[in-house]
Design an enzyme around this catalytic site. Structure first.
Site, PDB file in Angstrom:
ATOM      1  N   GLU A   1       0.853  -1.181   0.000  1.00 24.37           N
ATOM      2  CA  GLU A   1       0.000   0.000   0.000  1.00 24.37           C
ATOM      3  C   GLU A   1       0.897   1.241   0.000  1.00 24.37           C
ATOM      4  O   GLU A   1       1.810   1.330   0.824  1.00 24.37           O
ATOM      5  CB  GLU A   1      -0.880   0.011   1.250  1.00 24.37           C
ATOM      6  CG  GLU A   1      -1.852  -1.136   1.357  1.00 24.37           C
ATOM      7  CD  GLU A   1      -2.606  -1.095   2.680  1.00 24.37           C
ATOM      8  OE1 GLU A   1      -3.495  -0.230   2.822  1.00 24.37           O
ATOM      9  OE2 GLU A   1      -2.288  -1.900   3.560  1.00 24.37           O
TER      10      GLU A   1
ATOM     11  N   ARG B   1       4.816 -13.332   9.663  1.00 17.39           N
ATOM     12  CA  ARG B   1       5.371 -12.007   9.455  1.00 17.39           C
ATOM     13  C   ARG B   1       6.644 -11.871  10.284  1.00 17.39           C
ATOM     14  O   ARG B   1       6.856 -12.597  11.253  1.00 17.39           O
ATOM     15  CB  ARG B   1       4.365 -10.919   9.832  1.00 17.39           C
ATOM     16  CG  ARG B   1       3.989 -10.868  11.297  1.00 17.39           C
ATOM     17  CD  ARG B   1       2.996  -9.754  11.563  1.00 17.39           C
ATOM     18  NE  ARG B   1       3.553  -8.463  11.223  1.00 17.39           N
ATOM     19  CZ  ARG B   1       2.833  -7.356  11.067  1.00 17.39           C
ATOM     20  NH1 ARG B   1       1.520  -7.401  11.191  1.00 17.39           N
ATOM     21  NH2 ARG B   1       3.409  -6.221  10.779  1.00 17.39           N
TER      22      ARG B   1
ATOM     23  N   LYS C   1       3.212   0.487  10.387  1.00 20.70           N
ATOM     24  CA  LYS C   1       3.319   1.717   9.599  1.00 20.70           C
ATOM     25  C   LYS C   1       2.589   2.881  10.274  1.00 20.70           C
ATOM     26  O   LYS C   1       3.029   4.028  10.186  1.00 20.70           O
ATOM     27  CB  LYS C   1       2.768   1.499   8.183  1.00 20.70           C
ATOM     28  CG  LYS C   1       3.784   0.875   7.242  1.00 20.70           C
ATOM     29  CD  LYS C   1       3.449   1.103   5.789  1.00 20.70           C
ATOM     30  CE  LYS C   1       2.304   0.272   5.316  1.00 20.70           C
ATOM     31  NZ  LYS C   1       2.113   0.376   3.847  1.00 20.70           N
TER      32      LYS C   1
END
Length: 580
Positions: free
Chosen positions: A55, A280, A290
């Protein structure tokens, strides 16, 4: 409308394996096993086509490096392809700055998407048309509930949800309302398009999730063409299908979303990629959110996204980490189905291991102490031959000036040395690396009683640090000629957080309470050997006995700035040596 995916249907290799692919191939794991089984069975005609779908709402971080290396590495190992695709479905948070930084970061890691740079916004028209198809099939409806009401109607893990009072609108009414949503007739948040799945599903993601929301916002690529934007869960599966992605690899938090991913694909009857989830990356003393990283930037806790304390790829690149080290690290930590925590020391080990082979050794004194060699001829300068890197003879040697006055580190002298201190002290002899053996004969103090100068004599027979008579000297220290030293600014970085898990709130603390107030120390008066005068931003060096340093982008003619990449101490290297 064609269901044929883009890409080479023959599965023939399109490029040769890169360093990224080779590194990843050395680490076998369950995703690789799935691909091997698919190739053996002839699934997708033997094609392997992956994608990295960030993104553009922030800068990439170390966690993204694992995904990039995994996706690109697998594609390269099996002669396949990897796409870079931006999931740009939220114009309120996306910026061209982020797009540019992501492209730079992925390229820096060594991944090559060739001509396959895509955006979810490339497919907005197709996604809209598919939404119309789902409405016509009775699989989607326009809902007037507010966001708060949608959450209320959704239910809980122990209680089923309630159907929206607008769930049974006719196909004709839904088509009309959706078209009017697209035309900009309604205000933000007033209506959504939702999938008609199952409000009693034990998986909350299947309880009539939102497909489209109204946002009258300027998009970084499409401008004001659209005022409705698709949600991620609706978008990414269809984008994968359009691009012919065979293995849609994502992190474990999307595992519960996979049934919805598959539901859309099946409802539309289009090419079906396979979503596979993996663990992850979580690092000690590091935040990889983020949202929180953005807060650090906005609140000026750090000096931008590329601050060397940040775990962003631009930050670690500026700090001096190499793409080779990152690829090695990502290969070593492996891929699994269980989230865990990786020690930050393992990452630094990979960095040291790489820089040890490639970084030129130089001498720099960060906290200088003046040393006068009393019996050295006044005005004499000798050029001493120094080895650039003992790990690589091809890097050759350089000439380092030696003179009557040199600087050494303050810590390399003690007026009253403690036990096991073998460096310079009154009456003791040490070796100046590549120079001479010197013996301390006296000291000079200031009014505060601090030692500001050390007096020594040297042995002319020990040029180059040799001892023809075979005498033993227990310590070798680095130095810089005072007459030839250049000055710089050196920035010493420590972990941005004090606790292994910065998110730990067990003591009622906010994550910001775990920030390290001493994460940056700026040294403004170091003395560096003159060969560093031409240092180019991005170049890495080993400051002998001090650590690895990288010339910073703030450097300019007449003003050098260096960032400490990592110290020399490496517990992981010692552990590996012990295992061997």
């Amino acid at each position: 409308m064609s269901n044929d995916p883009k890409g080479d249907p023959t599965g023939k290799p399109t490029s040769t394996p890169s360093a990224t692919g080779e590194a990843q191939a050395r680490q076998s794991h369950f995703i690789r096993d799935i691909i091997l089984q698919d190739i053996a069975s002839g699934k997708h005609a033997g094609r392997v086509h992956t994608r990295f779908p960030p993104e553009p709402n922030g800068y990439l971080h170390i966690g993204h490096a694992k995904s990039i290396c995994l996706n690109y590495g697998l594609a390269q190992e099996f002669g396949g392809k990897m796409n870079l695709r931006f999931d740009d479905t939220n114009p309120c948070k996306e910026e061209t700055e982020y797009v540019d930084s992501i492209i730079e970061d992925v390229r820096w890691l060594g991944a090559d998407w060739e001509d396959r740079l895509f955006y979810a916004s490339d497919y907005f028209q197709q996604l809209y048309e598919w939404a119309v198809v789902l409405i016509k099939k009775g699989n989607a409806y326009v809902c007037d509930l507010t966001a708060e009401q949608v959450r209320e109607y959704r239910g809980t893990l122990s209680e089923p949800g309630k159907e929206s009072p607008f769930r049974n609108r006719s196909v004709e009414e839904n088509l009309d309302l959706f078209e009017r949503m697209k035309s900009g007739e309604f205000p933000d948040g007033s209506r959504t398009l939702r999938s008609k799945v199952d409000m009693a599903s034990p998986n909350l993601n299947m309880r009539d999730p939102v497909m489209y929301r109204i946002l009258h916002a300027e998009h970084h690529r499409t401008g004001d063409k659209w005022c409705i934007y698709p949600m991620y869960d609706y978008t990414h599966g269809q984008c994968d299908s359009i691009e012919g992605i065979t293995h849609s690899i994502c992190t474990l938090e999307f595992e519960d979303h996979r049934p919805l991913y598959d539901w859309y694909i099946q409802a539309l009857g289009i090419f079906a990629p396979q979503q596979i989830e993996f663990d992850r990356l979580n690092l000690t003393y590091t935040l990889l959110s983020k949202r929180k990283l953005l807060a650090l930037v906005q609140n000026k806790v750090v000096n931008g996204w590329d601050d060397p304390r940040m775990p962003t790829l631009s930050g670690i690149r500026r700090r001096g980490y190499t793409p080779e080290a990152m690829r090695t690290f990502c290969s070593r930590i492996g891929v699994s189905k269980t989230n865990g925590m990786i020690e930050f020391g393992l990452l630094e080990h990979a960095v040291r291991e790489d820089l040890n082979k490639r970084a030129r050794r130089v001498m720099a004194v960060l906290r200088p102490l003046r040393v006068v060699i009393e019996n050295y001829p006044e005005g004499q300068v000798e050029m001493m031959e120094a080895i650039n890197n003992p790990e690589d003879a091809a890097m050759g040697t350089r000439q380092v000036p030696f003179s009557k006055v040199v600087y050494i580190e303050q810590d390399d002298f003690r007026e009253q040395p403690p036990k096991h201190f073998y460096r310079l002290s009154p009456g003791r002899e040490v070796r100046l690396r590549y120079g001479y053996l010197v013996t301390c004969t006296g000291i000079v103090k200031n009014e505060q009683g601090e030692v500001v100068e050390v007096r020594c004599t040297y042995d002319p027979a020990t040029r180059g640090g040799n001892t023809p008579d075979g005498r033993k000297v227990k310590s070798t220290i680095h130095w810089v000629s005072a007459a030839h030293a250049i000055e710089a600014e050196v920035r010493l970085y420590e972990s941005l957080f004090l606790t292994e898990d910065p998110n730990d709130s067990s003591r009622g603390q906010d994550w910001t309470d775990n920030l390290n107030p001493n994460s940056l120390e700026v040294i403004s008066n170091p003395k560096l050997e003159p060969s560093l005068a031409g240092a180019v931003p991005g170049e890495s060096y080993q400051f002998e006995r001090l650590g690895y340093f990288c010339a910073d982008k703030d450097s300019a003619p007449g003003r050098l700035v260096f960032n400490r990449t990592a110290g020399l101490r490496d517990s992981y290297a010692k552990m590996e040596k012990a295992k061997g």
